[in-house]
Design a protein around this motif. Structure first.
Motif, mmCIF file in Angstrom:
data_model
loop_
_atom_site.group_PDB
_atom_site.id
_atom_site.type_symbol
_atom_site.label_atom_id
_atom_site.label_comp_id
_atom_site.label_asym_id
_atom_site.label_seq_id
_atom_site.Cartn_x
_atom_site.Cartn_y
_atom_site.Cartn_z
ATOM 1 N N ILE A 305 0.836 -1.197 0.000
ATOM 2 C CA ILE A 305 0.000 0.000 0.000
ATOM 3 C C ILE A 305 0.876 1.253 0.000
ATOM 4 O O ILE A 305 1.860 1.352 0.737
ATOM 5 N N VAL A 306 0.490 2.209 -0.844
ATOM 6 C CA VAL A 306 1.108 3.524 -0.885
ATOM 7 C C VAL A 306 0.054 4.535 -0.434
ATOM 8 O O VAL A 306 -1.084 4.495 -0.905
ATOM 9 N N ALA A 343 3.741 2.201 10.210
ATOM 10 C CA ALA A 343 3.430 0.966 9.484
ATOM 11 C C ALA A 343 3.999 0.973 8.068
ATOM 12 O O ALA A 343 3.289 1.191 7.089
ATOM 13 N N PRO A 344 5.292 0.716 7.908
ATOM 14 C CA PRO A 344 5.882 0.632 6.567
ATOM 15 C C PRO A 344 5.581 -0.713 5.907
ATOM 16 O O PRO A 344 5.374 -1.712 6.588
ATOM 17 N N TYR A 345 5.530 -0.719 4.599
ATOM 18 C CA TYR A 345 5.387 -1.956 3.820
ATOM 19 C C TYR A 345 4.130 -2.733 4.189
ATOM 20 O O TYR A 345 4.165 -3.934 4.453
ATOM 21 N N SER A 346 3.009 -2.062 4.173
ATOM 22 C CA SER A 346 1.752 -2.682 4.609
ATOM 23 C C SER A 346 1.021 -3.338 3.440
ATOM 24 O O SER A 346 1.133 -2.919 2.283
ATOM 25 N N TYR A 371 -3.389 3.577 -2.441
ATOM 26 C CA TYR A 371 -3.485 2.646 -3.577
ATOM 27 C C TYR A 371 -2.417 1.572 -3.409
ATOM 28 O O TYR A 371 -1.504 1.696 -2.574
ATOM 29 N N THR A 372 -2.523 0.515 -4.183
ATOM 30 C CA THR A 372 -1.572 -0.595 -4.105
ATOM 31 C C THR A 372 -0.603 -0.558 -5.274
ATOM 32 O O THR A 372 -0.909 -0.030 -6.348
ATOM 33 N N SER A 386 -3.193 -0.755 -10.200
ATOM 34 C CA SER A 386 -3.325 -0.376 -8.783
ATOM 35 C C SER A 386 -4.784 -0.387 -8.349
ATOM 36 O O SER A 386 -5.673 0.019 -9.104
ATOM 37 N N LEU A 387 -5.004 -0.852 -7.131
ATOM 38 C CA LEU A 387 -6.313 -0.741 -6.510
ATOM 39 C C LEU A 387 -6.313 0.518 -5.652
ATOM 40 O O LEU A 387 -5.336 0.808 -4.947
#
Length: 492
Positions: A305-306, A343-346, A371-372, A386-387
Protein backbone atom coordinates in the motif's frame (compact mmCIF):
# COMPACT_ATOMS: atom_id res chain seq x y z
CA UNK A 1 6.16 49.30 95.28
CA UNK A 2 2.65 49.13 93.90
CA UNK A 3 3.93 49.94 90.38
CA UNK A 4 6.50 47.18 90.70
CA UNK A 5 3.83 44.68 91.68
CA UNK A 6 1.70 45.75 88.73
CA UNK A 7 4.62 45.35 86.36
CA UNK A 8 5.45 41.96 87.82
CA UNK A 9 1.85 40.87 87.55
CA UNK A 10 1.62 42.05 83.93
CA UNK A 11 4.88 40.31 83.04
CA UNK A 12 3.69 37.09 84.66
CA UNK A 13 0.46 37.24 82.72
CA UNK A 14 2.39 37.80 79.48
CA UNK A 15 4.69 34.88 80.24
CA UNK A 16 1.80 32.60 81.09
CA UNK A 17 -0.04 33.67 77.93
CA UNK A 18 3.06 32.98 75.86
CA UNK A 19 3.46 29.54 77.40
CA UNK A 20 -0.21 28.78 76.80
CA UNK A 21 0.09 29.81 73.13
CA UNK A 22 3.25 27.72 72.77
CA UNK A 23 1.53 24.72 74.37
CA UNK A 24 -1.49 25.09 72.11
CA UNK A 25 0.75 25.30 69.03
CA UNK A 26 2.65 22.15 70.06
CA UNK A 27 -0.61 20.27 70.71
CA UNK A 28 -2.08 21.39 67.38
CA UNK A 29 1.02 20.28 65.49
CA UNK A 30 1.05 16.96 67.31
CA UNK A 31 -2.57 16.41 66.31
CA UNK A 32 -1.77 17.40 62.72
CA UNK A 33 0.96 14.77 62.61
CA UNK A 34 -1.62 12.15 63.56
CA UNK A 35 -4.01 13.21 60.80
CA UNK A 36 -4.02 11.45 57.39
CA UNK A 37 -1.51 13.02 55.02
CA UNK A 38 -4.22 13.76 52.48
CA UNK A 39 -5.41 16.46 54.88
CA UNK A 40 -1.98 17.75 55.87
CA UNK A 41 0.00 17.40 52.62
CA UNK A 42 -2.28 19.10 50.16
CA UNK A 43 -1.56 18.87 46.44
CA UNK A 44 -0.75 22.49 45.59
CA UNK A 45 0.96 21.68 42.29
CA UNK A 46 -0.67 23.33 39.30
CA UNK A 47 -0.77 19.98 37.49
CA UNK A 48 -2.15 18.03 40.49
CA UNK A 49 0.77 15.62 40.41
CA UNK A 50 -0.14 14.17 43.79
CA UNK A 51 -3.82 13.67 43.01
CA UNK A 52 -4.84 10.11 42.13
CA UNK A 53 -7.41 9.37 39.44
CA UNK A 54 -10.95 8.22 40.19
CA UNK A 55 -10.00 4.80 38.78
CA UNK A 56 -7.30 4.28 41.39
CA UNK A 57 -9.40 5.78 44.20
CA UNK A 58 -12.21 3.33 43.41
CA UNK A 59 -10.07 0.24 42.81
CA UNK A 60 -7.28 0.28 45.40
CA UNK A 61 -9.58 0.09 48.46
CA UNK A 62 -10.85 -3.25 47.09
CA UNK A 63 -7.50 -4.92 47.83
CA UNK A 64 -8.01 -7.22 50.80
CA UNK A 65 -4.49 -8.56 51.30
CA UNK A 66 -1.30 -7.10 52.71
CA UNK A 67 0.88 -5.21 50.22
CA UNK A 68 4.38 -3.86 50.80
CA UNK A 69 5.69 -1.06 48.60
CA UNK A 70 9.43 -0.41 48.83
CA UNK A 71 11.06 2.76 47.47
CA UNK A 72 14.81 2.43 46.87
CA UNK A 73 16.63 5.55 48.08
CA UNK A 74 20.39 5.71 48.68
CA UNK A 75 21.01 7.31 52.03
CA UNK A 76 17.45 6.57 53.06
CA UNK A 77 16.21 9.98 51.92
CA UNK A 78 13.80 10.57 49.04
CA UNK A 79 15.04 13.39 46.82
CA UNK A 80 13.17 12.21 43.73
CA UNK A 81 11.10 15.35 43.47
CA UNK A 82 14.12 17.44 42.53
CA UNK A 83 15.08 15.29 39.52
CA UNK A 84 13.70 14.16 36.17
CA UNK A 85 12.04 17.37 35.08
CA UNK A 86 10.12 18.10 38.25
CA UNK A 87 8.60 14.69 38.81
CA UNK A 88 6.65 14.43 42.07
CA UNK A 89 8.35 13.26 45.23
CA UNK A 90 7.72 9.53 45.10
CA UNK A 91 7.47 8.83 48.82
CA UNK A 92 4.62 11.33 49.10
CA UNK A 93 3.00 9.96 45.95
CA UNK A 94 3.19 6.38 47.23
CA UNK A 95 1.78 7.56 50.54
CA UNK A 96 -1.45 8.41 48.73
CA UNK A 97 -1.92 4.68 48.09
CA UNK A 98 -1.37 3.83 51.76
CA UNK A 99 -4.03 6.38 52.65
CA UNK A 100 -6.54 4.58 50.41
CA UNK A 101 -6.00 1.18 51.99
CA UNK A 102 -4.58 0.18 55.39
CA UNK A 103 -3.33 -3.06 53.86
CA UNK A 104 -0.75 -1.09 51.88
CA UNK A 105 2.50 -0.24 53.65
CA UNK A 106 5.16 2.05 52.15
CA UNK A 107 8.79 1.81 53.26
CA UNK A 108 11.96 3.55 52.09
CA UNK A 109 14.87 1.12 51.66
CA UNK A 110 18.45 2.34 51.80
CA UNK A 111 20.55 0.01 49.59
CA UNK A 112 23.68 1.22 51.37
CA UNK A 113 22.43 -0.01 54.74
CA UNK A 114 20.69 -3.05 53.20
CA UNK A 115 22.93 -4.04 50.25
CA UNK A 116 21.33 -7.49 49.91
CA UNK A 117 17.71 -6.37 50.05
CA UNK A 118 17.09 -6.29 46.27
CA UNK A 119 18.67 -9.70 45.59
CA UNK A 120 15.32 -11.35 46.25
CA UNK A 121 13.72 -9.36 43.46
CA UNK A 122 16.36 -8.96 40.75
CA UNK A 123 19.86 -10.12 39.83
CA UNK A 124 20.74 -6.60 38.73
CA UNK A 125 21.11 -3.56 40.90
CA UNK A 126 18.18 -1.17 41.05
CA UNK A 127 18.74 2.51 40.47
CA UNK A 128 17.55 5.01 43.02
CA UNK A 129 13.81 5.66 43.16
CA UNK A 130 12.90 2.29 41.67
CA UNK A 131 9.84 0.75 43.29
CA UNK A 132 9.05 -2.81 44.42
CA UNK A 133 5.42 -3.81 44.95
CA UNK A 134 5.01 -7.12 46.80
CA UNK A 135 2.21 -9.36 48.01
CA UNK A 136 2.23 -12.89 49.37
CA UNK A 137 1.52 -14.11 45.80
CA UNK A 138 4.20 -12.34 43.77
CA UNK A 139 6.09 -9.09 43.29
CA UNK A 140 6.64 -6.47 40.62
CA UNK A 141 9.71 -4.28 40.13
CA UNK A 142 9.17 -0.85 38.57
CA UNK A 143 12.35 0.79 37.32
CA UNK A 144 12.62 4.55 37.57
CA UNK A 145 12.67 4.85 33.76
CA UNK A 146 9.22 3.27 33.58
CA UNK A 147 7.68 6.08 35.58
CA UNK A 148 7.87 8.63 32.79
CA UNK A 149 7.90 8.91 29.00
CA UNK A 150 8.34 11.54 26.32
CA UNK A 151 5.62 12.66 23.94
CA UNK A 152 5.39 14.56 20.68
CA UNK A 153 2.18 15.08 18.73
CA UNK A 154 3.80 13.84 15.51
CA UNK A 155 5.82 10.92 16.87
CA UNK A 156 3.62 9.88 19.76
CA UNK A 157 4.87 8.27 22.97
CA UNK A 158 8.57 7.50 23.40
CA UNK A 159 9.68 5.62 26.48
CA UNK A 160 12.74 6.61 28.49
CA UNK A 161 14.50 3.46 27.25
CA UNK A 162 13.72 4.36 23.62
CA UNK A 163 14.63 8.02 23.95
CA UNK A 164 18.33 7.72 23.13
CA UNK A 165 17.65 5.57 20.04
CA UNK A 166 15.03 8.09 18.93
CA UNK A 167 17.46 11.00 19.33
CA UNK A 168 20.21 9.17 17.41
CA UNK A 169 17.79 8.22 14.62
CA UNK A 170 16.46 11.76 14.20
CA UNK A 171 19.97 13.20 14.34
CA UNK A 172 21.31 10.68 11.82
CA UNK A 173 18.63 11.52 9.27
CA UNK A 174 19.13 15.25 9.79
CA UNK A 175 15.63 15.95 11.00
CA UNK A 176 16.69 17.37 14.33
CA UNK A 177 15.24 16.33 17.65
CA UNK A 178 11.65 17.62 17.98
CA UNK A 179 10.34 19.25 21.12
CA UNK A 180 9.12 16.58 23.52
CA UNK A 181 7.05 16.85 26.66
CA UNK A 182 7.87 14.76 29.72
CA UNK A 183 4.97 12.80 31.18
CA UNK A 184 4.77 11.20 34.62
CA UNK A 185 3.18 7.77 34.25
CA UNK A 186 3.71 6.63 37.81
CA UNK A 187 0.08 6.13 38.76
CA UNK A 188 -0.56 3.86 35.79
CA UNK A 189 2.50 1.73 36.54
CA UNK A 190 1.99 1.54 40.31
CA UNK A 191 -1.72 0.74 40.12
CA UNK A 192 -1.02 -1.86 37.41
CA UNK A 193 1.62 -3.41 39.69
CA UNK A 194 -0.95 -3.65 42.47
CA UNK A 195 -3.23 -5.36 39.96
CA UNK A 196 -0.47 -7.80 39.03
CA UNK A 197 0.46 -8.83 42.58
CA UNK A 198 -3.16 -9.33 43.65
CA UNK A 199 -4.79 -10.98 40.64
CA UNK A 200 -5.71 -14.67 40.90
CA UNK A 201 -4.58 -15.60 37.40
CA UNK A 202 -1.84 -14.44 35.04
CA UNK A 203 -2.74 -15.00 31.34
CA UNK A 204 -0.26 -17.16 29.41
CA UNK A 205 0.81 -15.98 25.95
CA UNK A 206 2.89 -18.14 23.58
CA UNK A 207 5.12 -17.06 20.71
CA UNK A 208 5.10 -19.53 17.80
CA UNK A 209 8.52 -20.60 16.50
CA UNK A 210 9.86 -22.89 13.79
CA UNK A 211 8.78 -20.97 10.67
CA UNK A 212 11.29 -18.15 10.51
CA UNK A 213 9.14 -15.91 12.67
CA UNK A 214 10.58 -12.60 13.80
CA UNK A 215 11.27 -13.01 17.51
CA UNK A 216 9.61 -10.52 19.80
CA UNK A 217 12.20 -8.10 21.12
CA UNK A 218 13.19 -8.06 24.76
CA UNK A 219 11.59 -4.63 25.06
CA UNK A 220 8.25 -5.88 23.74
CA UNK A 221 8.32 -9.03 25.89
CA UNK A 222 9.05 -6.86 28.89
CA UNK A 223 6.10 -4.62 28.02
CA UNK A 224 3.79 -7.65 27.78
CA UNK A 225 5.00 -9.02 31.11
CA UNK A 226 4.59 -5.63 32.75
CA UNK A 227 0.92 -5.80 31.76
CA UNK A 228 0.47 -8.89 33.93
CA UNK A 229 0.96 -11.58 31.29
CA UNK A 230 3.58 -14.30 30.79
CA UNK A 231 5.36 -14.99 27.49
CA UNK A 232 6.89 -18.30 26.40
CA UNK A 233 7.95 -19.95 23.13
CA UNK A 234 5.89 -22.65 21.42
CA UNK A 235 7.09 -25.13 18.80
CA UNK A 236 4.12 -27.10 17.45
CA UNK A 237 6.46 -29.56 15.74
CA UNK A 238 7.58 -30.87 19.11
CA UNK A 239 4.74 -30.09 21.52
CA UNK A 240 1.03 -29.54 21.81
CA UNK A 241 -0.59 -26.24 22.61
CA UNK A 242 -0.43 -25.87 26.42
CA UNK A 243 -3.73 -25.96 28.27
CA UNK A 244 -3.09 -22.57 29.84
CA UNK A 245 -2.51 -20.84 26.49
CA UNK A 246 -4.88 -17.93 25.92
CA UNK A 247 -3.14 -16.36 22.96
CA UNK A 248 -0.63 -17.52 20.35
CA UNK A 249 1.46 -14.88 18.58
CA UNK A 250 2.62 -15.54 15.01
CA UNK A 251 4.96 -12.68 14.13
CA UNK A 252 5.93 -12.41 10.44
CA UNK A 253 6.55 -16.05 9.53
CA UNK A 254 8.75 -16.58 6.47
CA UNK A 255 7.50 -20.11 5.79
CA UNK A 256 4.14 -21.83 6.09
CA UNK A 257 2.91 -24.01 8.94
CA UNK A 258 2.14 -27.62 8.07
CA UNK A 259 -1.31 -29.25 7.97
CA UNK A 260 -1.03 -30.69 11.50
CA UNK A 261 -0.08 -27.31 12.93
CA UNK A 262 -2.95 -25.67 11.07
CA UNK A 263 -5.36 -28.23 12.53
CA UNK A 264 -3.99 -27.57 16.04
CA UNK A 265 -4.45 -23.81 15.63
CA UNK A 266 -7.99 -24.28 14.30
CA UNK A 267 -8.88 -26.45 17.29
CA UNK A 268 -7.32 -23.87 19.58
CA UNK A 269 -9.58 -21.18 18.09
CA UNK A 270 -12.65 -23.39 18.36
CA UNK A 271 -11.92 -23.76 22.07
CA UNK A 272 -12.03 -19.98 22.45
CA UNK A 273 -8.35 -19.17 21.92
CA UNK A 274 -6.85 -16.06 20.36
CA UNK A 275 -4.39 -15.68 17.49
CA UNK A 276 -2.30 -12.53 17.09
CA UNK A 277 -0.85 -12.57 13.58
CA UNK A 278 1.49 -10.18 11.77
CA UNK A 279 2.40 -10.82 8.12
CA UNK A 280 4.63 -9.23 5.44
CA UNK A 281 3.31 -8.42 1.96
CA UNK A 282 6.14 -10.41 0.34
CA UNK A 283 5.40 -13.57 2.34
CA UNK A 284 1.73 -14.28 1.80
CA UNK A 285 2.16 -17.55 -0.07
CA UNK A 286 1.33 -19.59 3.02
CA UNK A 287 -1.89 -21.48 2.27
CA UNK A 288 -2.08 -23.39 5.56
CA UNK A 289 -1.79 -20.31 7.78
CA UNK A 290 -4.00 -18.19 5.53
CA UNK A 291 -6.48 -21.07 5.49
CA UNK A 292 -6.81 -20.95 9.29
CA UNK A 293 -7.57 -17.23 9.10
CA UNK A 294 -9.97 -17.77 6.19
CA UNK A 295 -12.17 -19.90 8.46
CA UNK A 296 -13.14 -16.60 10.07
CA UNK A 297 -13.70 -14.74 6.80
CA UNK A 298 -10.28 -13.09 6.61
CA UNK A 299 -7.89 -12.90 3.67
CA UNK A 300 -4.90 -10.90 2.47
CA UNK A 301 -4.83 -8.41 -0.40
CA UNK A 302 -1.64 -8.81 -2.40
CA UNK A 303 0.47 -5.77 -3.13
CA UNK A 304 2.04 -3.06 -0.98
CA UNK A 305 0.00 0.00 0.00
CA UNK A 306 1.11 3.52 -0.88
CA UNK A 307 -0.52 6.40 1.02
CA UNK A 308 -1.54 9.39 -1.10
CA UNK A 309 -2.50 11.60 1.81
CA UNK A 310 0.66 13.36 3.00
CA UNK A 311 -0.76 13.72 6.52
CA UNK A 312 -0.96 9.95 6.85
CA UNK A 313 2.54 8.88 5.89
CA UNK A 314 6.02 9.64 7.20
CA UNK A 315 7.51 12.79 5.71
CA UNK A 316 8.73 12.03 2.18
CA UNK A 317 8.04 8.28 2.35
CA UNK A 318 4.52 7.37 1.11
CA UNK A 319 5.09 3.67 1.83
CA UNK A 320 5.75 4.48 5.50
CA UNK A 321 2.13 4.65 6.63
CA UNK A 322 0.78 6.48 9.68
CA UNK A 323 -2.70 4.96 9.51
CA UNK A 324 -5.82 6.09 11.34
CA UNK A 325 -6.62 4.19 14.54
CA UNK A 326 -10.20 3.07 15.11
CA UNK A 327 -11.02 4.85 18.36
CA UNK A 328 -14.27 2.90 18.69
CA UNK A 329 -12.34 -0.35 19.20
CA UNK A 330 -11.83 -1.04 22.93
CA UNK A 331 -8.64 -2.90 22.03
CA UNK A 332 -6.74 0.24 21.02
CA UNK A 333 -8.89 3.24 21.94
CA UNK A 334 -6.92 3.98 25.13
CA UNK A 335 -3.69 4.39 23.13
CA UNK A 336 -5.10 6.18 20.09
CA UNK A 337 -5.11 9.63 21.67
CA UNK A 338 -1.45 9.44 22.69
CA UNK A 339 0.40 7.53 19.97
CA UNK A 340 0.53 6.71 16.25
CA UNK A 341 1.28 3.43 14.54
CA UNK A 342 4.28 3.48 12.22
CA UNK A 343 3.43 0.97 9.48
CA UNK A 344 5.88 0.63 6.57
CA UNK A 345 5.39 -1.96 3.82
CA UNK A 346 1.75 -2.68 4.61
CA UNK A 347 -0.73 -4.90 2.83
CA UNK A 348 -4.50 -4.85 3.21
CA UNK A 349 -6.49 -7.38 5.23
CA UNK A 350 -9.89 -8.18 3.72
CA UNK A 351 -13.09 -9.47 5.25
CA UNK A 352 -15.64 -11.73 3.62
CA UNK A 353 -17.46 -12.57 6.84
CA UNK A 354 -20.79 -14.24 6.24
CA UNK A 355 -21.32 -15.88 9.63
CA UNK A 356 -23.58 -13.56 11.62
CA UNK A 357 -21.86 -14.69 14.84
CA UNK A 358 -18.48 -13.35 13.70
CA UNK A 359 -17.80 -9.67 14.27
CA UNK A 360 -15.23 -7.90 12.11
CA UNK A 361 -13.70 -4.64 13.37
CA UNK A 362 -11.01 -2.61 11.55
CA UNK A 363 -8.21 -1.48 13.86
CA UNK A 364 -6.11 0.64 11.49
CA UNK A 365 -7.03 2.05 8.07
CA UNK A 366 -5.51 4.19 5.34
CA UNK A 367 -7.08 7.24 3.73
CA UNK A 368 -9.22 6.99 0.61
CA UNK A 369 -6.25 8.32 -1.37
CA UNK A 370 -4.23 5.14 -0.81
CA UNK A 371 -3.49 2.65 -3.58
CA UNK A 372 -1.57 -0.60 -4.11
CA UNK A 373 1.52 -1.37 -6.12
CA UNK A 374 2.88 -4.76 -7.16
CA UNK A 375 5.28 -6.63 -4.90
CA UNK A 376 8.09 -6.17 -7.42
CA UNK A 377 7.27 -2.56 -8.35
CA UNK A 378 10.34 -0.41 -9.02
CA UNK A 379 8.66 2.80 -7.85
CA UNK A 380 5.78 3.94 -5.68
CA UNK A 381 3.92 5.42 -8.62
CA UNK A 382 0.32 4.41 -9.29
CA UNK A 383 -0.22 2.04 -12.26
CA UNK A 384 -3.25 0.84 -14.18
CA UNK A 385 -3.23 -2.30 -12.07
CA UNK A 386 -3.32 -0.38 -8.78
CA UNK A 387 -6.31 -0.74 -6.51
CA UNK A 388 -7.47 2.53 -4.97
CA UNK A 389 -9.39 3.44 -1.84
CA UNK A 390 -9.29 3.08 1.93
CA UNK A 391 -7.68 -0.16 3.11
CA UNK A 392 -7.75 -1.91 6.47
CA UNK A 393 -4.22 -2.92 7.43
CA UNK A 394 -5.13 -4.40 10.83
CA UNK A 395 -8.36 -6.06 11.90
CA UNK A 396 -10.01 -7.84 14.81
CA UNK A 397 -12.41 -10.76 14.25
CA UNK A 398 -14.32 -12.44 17.07
CA UNK A 399 -16.71 -15.37 17.18
CA UNK A 400 -19.59 -14.91 19.61
CA UNK A 401 -20.28 -18.67 19.70
CA UNK A 402 -16.82 -20.03 20.51
CA UNK A 403 -15.11 -16.95 21.91
CA UNK A 404 -12.37 -17.25 19.28
CA UNK A 405 -10.53 -14.04 18.40
CA UNK A 406 -8.07 -13.11 15.66
CA UNK A 407 -5.98 -9.95 15.48
CA UNK A 408 -4.27 -9.64 12.11
CA UNK A 409 -1.75 -6.92 11.26
CA UNK A 410 -0.88 -6.81 7.57
CA UNK A 411 2.45 -5.19 8.32
CA UNK A 412 5.69 -6.25 10.11
CA UNK A 413 5.69 -3.38 12.60
CA UNK A 414 6.64 -4.99 15.89
CA UNK A 415 10.38 -4.37 15.89
CA UNK A 416 12.51 -1.96 17.90
CA UNK A 417 13.30 0.12 14.81
CA UNK A 418 9.66 0.54 13.78
CA UNK A 419 8.56 1.22 17.33
CA UNK A 420 11.21 3.91 17.88
CA UNK A 421 9.74 6.01 15.07
CA UNK A 422 6.60 6.92 17.02
CA UNK A 423 6.91 4.97 20.24
CA UNK A 424 3.39 3.68 19.66
CA UNK A 425 3.76 0.29 17.97
CA UNK A 426 4.51 -1.66 21.14
CA UNK A 427 1.80 0.21 23.01
CA UNK A 428 -0.76 -0.83 20.43
CA UNK A 429 0.50 -4.41 20.50
CA UNK A 430 0.18 -4.69 24.27
CA UNK A 431 -3.15 -2.86 24.36
CA UNK A 432 -4.70 -5.12 21.70
CA UNK A 433 -3.26 -8.26 23.26
CA UNK A 434 -4.42 -7.29 26.73
CA UNK A 435 -7.93 -6.63 25.46
CA UNK A 436 -8.35 -10.16 24.10
CA UNK A 437 -7.33 -12.18 27.15
CA UNK A 438 -9.86 -12.89 29.87
CA UNK A 439 -9.06 -11.78 33.40
CA UNK A 440 -10.45 -9.78 36.25
CA UNK A 441 -8.49 -6.62 36.91
CA UNK A 442 -8.75 -3.99 39.59
CA UNK A 443 -7.78 -1.30 37.11
CA UNK A 444 -7.39 -0.51 33.45
CA UNK A 445 -5.61 2.31 31.63
CA UNK A 446 -4.88 5.48 33.57
CA UNK A 447 -3.72 8.66 31.81
CA UNK A 448 -0.31 10.15 32.58
CA UNK A 449 0.43 13.67 33.85
CA UNK A 450 2.39 16.09 31.71
CA UNK A 451 5.21 17.51 33.83
CA UNK A 452 7.86 20.11 33.31
CA UNK A 453 6.19 23.11 34.97
CA UNK A 454 7.92 24.37 38.08
CA UNK A 455 6.05 23.84 41.29
CA UNK A 456 6.65 24.11 45.00
CA UNK A 457 8.13 20.88 46.35
CA UNK A 458 9.46 20.35 49.86
CA UNK A 459 11.56 17.25 50.56
CA UNK A 460 11.83 15.55 53.95
CA UNK A 461 14.94 17.47 55.03
CA UNK A 462 13.35 20.77 54.15
CA UNK A 463 10.11 19.74 55.83
CA UNK A 464 11.99 18.87 59.04
CA UNK A 465 13.86 22.18 58.97
CA UNK A 466 10.79 24.34 58.38
CA UNK A 467 8.81 22.27 60.86
CA UNK A 468 11.42 23.01 63.51
CA UNK A 469 11.37 26.71 62.60
CA UNK A 470 7.58 26.98 62.79
CA UNK A 471 6.95 24.64 65.71
CA UNK A 472 9.93 25.30 68.00
CA UNK A 473 12.16 28.22 67.03
CA UNK A 474 9.53 30.88 66.34
CA UNK A 475 7.36 30.10 69.40
CA UNK A 476 10.50 29.85 71.56
CA UNK A 477 11.70 33.18 70.22
CA UNK A 478 8.41 34.77 71.20
CA UNK A 479 8.69 33.19 74.66
CA UNK A 480 12.25 34.50 75.14
CA UNK A 481 11.17 37.90 73.86
CA UNK A 482 8.34 37.90 76.39
CA UNK A 483 10.70 37.05 79.25
CA UNK A 484 13.19 39.70 78.18
CA UNK A 485 10.49 42.34 77.96
CA UNK A 486 9.14 41.28 81.34
CA UNK A 487 12.60 41.62 82.88
CA UNK A 488 13.08 45.03 81.32
CA UNK A 489 9.72 46.29 82.48
CA UNK A 490 10.33 44.83 85.95
CA UNK A 491 13.53 46.80 86.39
CA UNK A 492 11.88 50.10 85.49
Amino acid sequence: MMNLNKRAKAGTVALIATLIVLTVIVIINALVLLMPKKYTQLDVTSLELYTLSDTTIESVPKIDEEINIYLICSGGEDMSGSALNNMPQLSIFLGRYAELNRNIKVEIIDPIENPNFTEKYTDEGLEDYSIIVESARRYKVIDLAELYYYYNETYGVISADEYQNFVMYMTYYGGGVPELTTNFDGESKITAALDYVTTDRIPAVYELTGHGEAALSATLVSSIEKDSMTVASLDLLTSDIPEDAECIIINVPTSDINADEAAALSAFLEDGGTLFVSTAYTMLDQPNLIGVLAEYGLSAQKGMIVEGDTSMHYNGYPIYLLPTANTSSPLISSVASAARLFAPYSHAVLSTVTDKNITYTPLFSTSSEAYTIADDAESADKTEDSLEGAFDIAVHASDADTGAQIIWFGVPVFTDNANSMTGGNYQYFVSALSGTVERERIVYNIPANTVGAYYLLVNQTQATFWGAVLIIIIPLAFAVLGVVRWQIRRKR
